[in-house]
Motif scaffolding. Structure first.
Motif, PDB file in Angstrom:
ATOM      1  N   VAL A 151       0.863  -1.193   0.000  1.00 44.42           N
ATOM      2  CA  VAL A 151       0.000   0.000   0.000  1.00 44.42           C
ATOM      3  C   VAL A 151       0.901   1.246   0.000  1.00 44.42           C
ATOM      4  N   CYS A 152       0.706   2.099  -0.994  1.00 42.78           N
ATOM      5  CA  CYS A 152       1.706   3.152  -1.273  1.00 42.78           C
ATOM      6  C   CYS A 152       1.128   4.565  -1.206  1.00 42.78           C
ATOM      7  N   PRO A 153       2.007   5.558  -0.953  1.00 44.91           N
ATOM      8  CA  PRO A 153       1.598   6.962  -0.969  1.00 44.91           C
ATOM      9  C   PRO A 153       1.844   7.592  -2.349  1.00 44.91           C
ATOM     10  N   TRP A 154       1.649   8.910  -2.415  1.00 49.28           N
ATOM     11  CA  TRP A 154       1.696   9.581  -3.716  1.00 49.28           C
ATOM     12  C   TRP A 154       2.947  10.414  -3.948  1.00 49.28           C
ATOM     13  N   ASN A 155       3.841  10.516  -2.963  1.00 53.62           N
ATOM     14  CA  ASN A 155       4.902  11.518  -3.112  1.00 53.62           C
ATOM     15  C   ASN A 155       6.044  11.088  -4.036  1.00 53.62           C
ATOM     16  N   VAL A 177      -0.683  -4.601  -5.353  1.00 54.12           N
ATOM     17  CA  VAL A 177      -0.301  -3.222  -5.053  1.00 54.12           C
ATOM     18  C   VAL A 177      -1.537  -2.341  -5.033  1.00 54.12           C
ATOM     19  N   LYS A 178      -1.607  -1.475  -4.020  1.00 54.66           N
ATOM     20  CA  LYS A 178      -2.665  -0.455  -3.989  1.00 54.66           C
ATOM     21  C   LYS A 178      -1.946   0.895  -4.018  1.00 54.66           C
ATOM     22  N   PRO A 179      -1.825   1.474  -5.234  1.00 57.19           N
ATOM     23  CA  PRO A 179      -1.169   2.781  -5.302  1.00 57.19           C
ATOM     24  C   PRO A 179      -2.069   3.846  -4.685  1.00 57.19           C
ATOM     25  N   SER A 180      -1.515   5.005  -4.419  1.00 56.40           N
ATOM     26  CA  SER A 180      -2.349   6.099  -3.938  1.00 56.40           C
ATOM     27  C   SER A 180      -3.412   6.427  -4.984  1.00 56.40           C
ATOM     28  N   GLU A 181      -4.573   6.817  -4.512  1.00 56.70           N
ATOM     29  CA  GLU A 181      -5.661   7.191  -5.429  1.00 56.70           C
ATOM     30  C   GLU A 181      -5.273   8.342  -6.344  1.00 56.70           C
ATOM     31  N   VAL A 182      -4.334   9.195  -5.902  1.00 63.27           N
ATOM     32  CA  VAL A 182      -3.969  10.351  -6.740  1.00 63.27           C
ATOM     33  C   VAL A 182      -2.829  10.061  -7.706  1.00 63.27           C
ATOM     34  N   GLY A 232       3.117   5.530   4.358  1.00 60.78           N
ATOM     35  CA  GLY A 232       2.107   6.594   4.380  1.00 60.78           C
ATOM     36  C   GLY A 232       2.029   7.221   5.758  1.00 60.78           C
ATOM     37  N   GLU A 233       0.907   7.824   6.029  1.00 63.31           N
ATOM     38  CA  GLU A 233       0.746   8.560   7.281  1.00 63.31           C
ATOM     39  C   GLU A 233       0.676   7.624   8.487  1.00 63.31           C
ATOM     40  N   THR A 234       1.085   8.166   9.624  1.00 64.11           N
ATOM     41  CA  THR A 234       1.074   7.364  10.853  1.00 64.11           C
ATOM     42  C   THR A 234      -0.348   6.928  11.212  1.00 64.11           C
ATOM     43  N   LYS A 235      -1.324   7.799  11.002  1.00 68.58           N
ATOM     44  CA  LYS A 235      -2.690   7.393  11.392  1.00 68.58           C
ATOM     45  C   LYS A 235      -3.227   6.287  10.466  1.00 68.58           C
ATOM     46  N   THR A 236      -2.811   6.292   9.213  1.00 65.19           N
ATOM     47  CA  THR A 236      -3.212   5.188   8.324  1.00 65.19           C
ATOM     48  C   THR A 236      -2.488   3.908   8.740  1.00 65.19           C
ATOM     49  N   GLY A 237      -1.221   4.053   9.127  1.00 68.48           N
ATOM     50  CA  GLY A 237      -0.455   2.901   9.607  1.00 68.48           C
ATOM     51  C   GLY A 237      -1.129   2.252  10.810  1.00 68.48           C
ATOM     52  N   GLU A 254       6.324   2.199   7.049  1.00 66.51           N
ATOM     53  CA  GLU A 254       7.192   3.370   6.862  1.00 66.51           C
ATOM     54  C   GLU A 254       6.275   4.589   6.924  1.00 66.51           C
ATOM     55  N   LEU A 255       6.378   5.348   8.006  1.00 69.73           N
ATOM     56  CA  LEU A 255       5.328   6.335   8.317  1.00 69.73           C
ATOM     57  C   LEU A 255       5.847   7.776   8.287  1.00 69.73           C
ATOM     58  N   GLY A 256       5.094   8.645   8.931  1.00 70.21           N
ATOM     59  CA  GLY A 256       5.373  10.081   8.834  1.00 70.21           C
ATOM     60  C   GLY A 256       6.601  10.527   9.609  1.00 70.21           C
ATOM     61  N   GLU A 389       3.383  19.389  14.076  1.00 68.51           N
ATOM     62  CA  GLU A 389       2.698  18.451  13.173  1.00 68.51           C
ATOM     63  C   GLU A 389       3.391  18.352  11.809  1.00 68.51           C
ATOM     64  N   GLU A 390       3.323  17.155  11.218  1.00 66.54           N
ATOM     65  CA  GLU A 390       3.874  16.980   9.875  1.00 66.54           C
ATOM     66  C   GLU A 390       2.990  17.725   8.870  1.00 66.54           C
ATOM     67  N   ILE A 391       3.624  18.580   8.052  1.00 64.77           N
ATOM     68  CA  ILE A 391       2.857  19.379   7.081  1.00 64.77           C
ATOM     69  C   ILE A 391       2.967  18.757   5.690  1.00 64.77           C
TER      70      ILE A 391
HETATM   71  P1  NAD Z   1      -1.846   8.098   3.399  1.00 63.99           P
HETATM   72  O1  NAD Z   1      -1.547   7.369   4.651  1.00 63.99           O
HETATM   73  O2  NAD Z   1      -2.981   9.034   3.385  1.00 63.99           O
HETATM   74  O3  NAD Z   1      -2.115   7.083   2.200  1.00 63.99           O
HETATM   75  C1  NAD Z   1      -1.178   6.091   1.845  1.00 63.99           C
HETATM   76  C2  NAD Z   1      -1.911   4.941   1.191  1.00 63.99           C
HETATM   77  O4  NAD Z   1      -2.758   4.306   2.137  1.00 63.99           O
HETATM   78  C3  NAD Z   1      -2.800   5.351   0.028  1.00 63.99           C
HETATM   79  O5  NAD Z   1      -2.688   4.391  -0.987  1.00 63.99           O
HETATM   80  C4  NAD Z   1      -4.190   5.335   0.648  1.00 63.99           C
HETATM   81  O6  NAD Z   1      -5.224   5.129  -0.275  1.00 63.99           O
HETATM   82  C5  NAD Z   1      -4.059   4.158   1.594  1.00 63.99           C
HETATM   83  N1  NAD Z   1      -5.014   4.150   2.712  1.00 63.99           N
HETATM   84  C6  NAD Z   1      -5.557   5.211   3.345  1.00 63.99           C
HETATM   85  N2  NAD Z   1      -6.373   4.796   4.346  1.00 63.99           N
HETATM   86  C7  NAD Z   1      -6.326   3.449   4.345  1.00 63.99           C
HETATM   87  C8  NAD Z   1      -6.939   2.439   5.134  1.00 63.99           C
HETATM   88  N3  NAD Z   1      -7.767   2.731   6.143  1.00 63.99           N
HETATM   89  N4  NAD Z   1      -6.663   1.143   4.853  1.00 63.99           N
HETATM   90  C9  NAD Z   1      -5.817   0.822   3.851  1.00 63.99           C
HETATM   91  N5  NAD Z   1      -5.220   1.733   3.062  1.00 63.99           N
HETATM   92  C10 NAD Z   1      -5.450   3.031   3.307  1.00 63.99           C
HETATM   93  O7  NAD Z   1      -0.484   8.832   3.003  1.00 63.99           O
HETATM   94  P2  NAD Z   1      -0.232   9.839   1.782  1.00 63.99           P
HETATM   95  O8  NAD Z   1      -0.956  11.116   2.074  1.00 63.99           O
HETATM   96  O9  NAD Z   1      -0.495   9.120   0.514  1.00 63.99           O
HETATM   97  O10 NAD Z   1       1.337  10.084   1.894  1.00 63.99           O
HETATM   98  C11 NAD Z   1       1.937  11.033   2.711  1.00 63.99           C
HETATM   99  C12 NAD Z   1       2.376  10.409   4.028  1.00 63.99           C
HETATM  100  O11 NAD Z   1       3.251   9.325   3.775  1.00 63.99           O
HETATM  101  C13 NAD Z   1       3.167  11.353   4.926  1.00 63.99           C
HETATM  102  O12 NAD Z   1       2.774  11.173   6.246  1.00 63.99           O
HETATM  103  C14 NAD Z   1       4.611  10.884   4.754  1.00 63.99           C
HETATM  104  O13 NAD Z   1       5.465  11.194   5.805  1.00 63.99           O
HETATM  105  C15 NAD Z   1       4.402   9.416   4.605  1.00 63.99           C
HETATM  106  N6  NAD Z   1       5.547   8.799   3.946  1.00 63.99           N
HETATM  107  C16 NAD Z   1       6.418   8.063   4.692  1.00 63.99           C
HETATM  108  C17 NAD Z   1       7.545   7.490   4.077  1.00 63.99           C
HETATM  109  C18 NAD Z   1       8.562   6.678   4.854  1.00 63.99           C
HETATM  110  O14 NAD Z   1       9.391   6.040   4.214  1.00 63.99           O
HETATM  111  N7  NAD Z   1       8.530   6.677   6.163  1.00 63.99           N
HETATM  112  C19 NAD Z   1       7.743   7.680   2.710  1.00 63.99           C
HETATM  113  C20 NAD Z   1       6.826   8.454   1.997  1.00 63.99           C
HETATM  114  C21 NAD Z   1       5.729   9.003   2.611  1.00 63.99           C
END
Ligand code: NAD
Ligand code: 6OD
Length: 486
Positions: A151-155, A177-182, A232-237, A254-256, A389-391
């Motif tokens: 499960v991946c983010p968009w950056n 793989v579940k890429p970010s929606e964006v 992705g974000e810590t709260k999603t983690g 791998e989180l915020g 807070e992480e911006i």
């Molecule tokens: P996000 O957590 O919003 O989304 C990441 C992915 O998780 C997306 O594909 C999203 O659709 C999916 N998702 C969201 N809610 C979910 C749920 N309830 N169940 C399953 N999947 C879900 O993160 P983002 O906004 O895409 O990315 C930015 C964040 O990622 C920032 O906090 C950044 O610090 C973090 N990040 C961390 C690392 C690292 O290596 N530590 C690397 C890049 C980005």
């Protein structure tokens, strides 16, 4: 107009629900295409295909043949470099100079490095005496975990996705793989590469969609998924870890971050300013390792703030393909709104705005893009929202410090623990701080300098586990013990 389909069992497929959503260009908000959102039926089909593929030709491949296939994947990404570049730029709006330098080369390198790693990985072996005076030997065997949800983010869409798909496949797993929606583009395109080089159907699958109540949640809750790797974000983690608790599935998270740079007066000033400029503004600040808190030793504080202000003023926003573009837009309107709300909060909480703080004045055809100004603040207390807070935008707060102990205390004053960078000519002090600052990654006189053999990951609320080199094997394989009594 492009259709972003799901990639399941080697085929591009739509969905049974007929639900699509728009993918817009962050540079000017024009419509790029429509994404077919995967629902439960598509996620079920992808996981079933991934499970079946474990039993098929993929499961029978020797390590040598698997490695050759991953090398071929890397070569094909490089051969189609421009296609990947265009897809990544369309999704993110990032400057061509950046995407061609980091995102796409790393997308290919992530397959090569883990192909090399698995080729050379060994396990332990011990001999012992048994109670009845005989001999026994035990040894470790690594087997694939099975179906891995990625499960991946968009950056950094391609880089961060292949950072996980590379080792997962190298270890003999299959992936959904579940890429970010964006940012659906490069993950979807990678399906063509897999087919071209002969990766068997079902080994690599992509389900597009959102997180909650959508593809992300359906995938991570799926009982046939054997492990979940997430960035992705810590709260999603947190949500994903809860989903993984059902069925006791392992997670790699791998989180915020809210990363600090610590700049001592004895630093190489030019290097420190140039490197902090990159760590704050590169990719419009949308890098998990990016610096949002800068602590500068008091004797050089004013000089440093003035120098970083000059650098911020030189970050020319513009179209990705223009050679003089130094900073792109943020990834989406939603993210732009979030970052601008932090800019407003900083003002409300009394920040001195050294540079930026709003939306840049763009030409008419770009006005509707997701632009924000590179921004520098000073004068806020440690309790201020933008210091805590992480911006995830191109911004930082700069604060002076007087002693090494104070610098460590300030850097550690966060729930996160991803990365830090320290600028000093005193290597003894740098080494001392490298262990005192509570992070998974510490750069000295540098930033985002990567050796892919090294452990990558966060401390505290920035993650669980380490990936990179042999460390990835801990998550992507099951280590078994075999004991032979002779
Ligand atoms: P996000 O957590 O919003 O989304 C990441 C992915 O998780 C997306 O594909 C999203 O659709 C999916 N998702 C969201 N809610 C979910 C749920 N309830 N169940 C399953 N999947 C879900 O993160 P983002 O906004 O895409 O990315 C930015 C964040 O990622 C920032 O906090 C950044 O610090 C973090 N990040 C961390 C690392 C690292 O290596 N530590 C690397 C890049 C980005
Ligand atoms: O370089 C890497 O391997 C990596 N995972 C980088 C993460 C960057 C975060 O935005």
């Amino acid at each position: 107009m492009k259709d972003f389909k799901n990639f399941i069992n080697g085929d591009y497929v739509t969905n049974v629900s007929g639900r699509t959503y728009e993918k817009r260009n962050p540079v000017d908000n024009t419509l790029i295409g429509h994404v077919f959102e995967a629902g439960k039926p598509e996620v079920d089909a992808a996981v079933a295909a991934a499970k079946a593929a474990l039993q098929g030709p993929w499961g029978q491949l020797s390590v040598v043949d698997r490695v050759a296939m991953l090398d071929a994947v890397a070569n094909e990404i490089n051969r189609r470099f421009d296609d990947f570049l265009q897809a990544e730029i369309a999704d993110t709006g990032k400057p061509r100079s950046l995407a061609s330098h980091i995102d796409i080369p790393r997308g290919a390198a992530n397959f090569k490095i883990f192909a090399d790693t698995i080729k050379n990985a060994s396990t332990e072996s011990f001999e012992m005496r048994t109670p009845d005076g005989k001999t026994a030997r035990s040894y470790g065997v690594r087997t694939p975990r099975g179906v891995i949800a990625v499960v991946c983010p968009w950056n950094l869409p391609l880089l961060l996705m292949t950072w996980k798909v590379g080792p997962a496949l190298a270890c003999g797993n299959t992936v959904v793989v579940k890429p970010s929606e964006v940012t659906p583009g490069t993950a979807t395109l990678l399906g063509e590469v897999m087919n071209k080089v002969g990766v068997p159907p079902g080994v690599y699958n992509v389900v597009n969609g959102f997180g909650m109540d959508s593809a992300g949640a359906f995938l991570t809750a799926h009982p046939e998924v054997n492990g979940i790797t997430f960035t992705g974000e810590t709260k999603t983690g947190t949500a994903i870890m809860k989903a993984a608790a059902d069925g006791i599935r392992p997670v790699s998270l791998e989180l915020g971050g809210k990363n600090a740079a610590v700049v001592f007066a004895d630093c190489d000033f030019e290097n420190a300013v140039n490197t902090v400029t990159r760590s704050v503004f590169e990719n419009a600040g949308q890098v998990c390792l990016g610096t949002e808190r800068v602590y500068v030793e008091r004797p050089i504080f004013d000089k440093f703030v003035a120098a970083l202000k000059v650098k911020a003023s030189e970050m020319k926003p513009g179209r990705p393909m223009d050679a003089d573009t130094k900073i792109g837009p943020l990834v989406s309107k939603i993210h732009q709104k979030k970052v601008l709300s932090y800019y407003a909060k900083a003002k409300e909480e009394g920040a001195t705005i050294v540079f930026g703080g709003g939306v840049p004045d763009m030409p008419d055809d770009l006005k509707d893009g997701c632009w924000v100004q590179p921004t520098i603040w000073t004068g806020l207390p440690e309790t201020a929202t933008v210091v805590r807070e992480e911006i995830f935008g191109p911004c930082c707060h700069i604060q002076p410090f007087d002693t090494e102990e104070e610098a460590v205390r300030l850097a550690n004053n966060t729930k996160y623990g991803l990365a830090t960078s320290i600028y000093t000519q005193d290597i003894s002090r740098a080494s001392r701080l490298a262990t005192q600052i509570e992070v998974g990654l510490c750069w000295i006189n540098s930033w985002f300098l990567r050796d892919l053999r090294t452990p990558f990951g966060g401390s505290k609320q920035s993650g669980i586990g380490r990936e990179g080199g042999v460390h990835s094997l801990e998550f992507y394989t099951e280590l078994r013990n075999v004991m032979i009594k002779y």
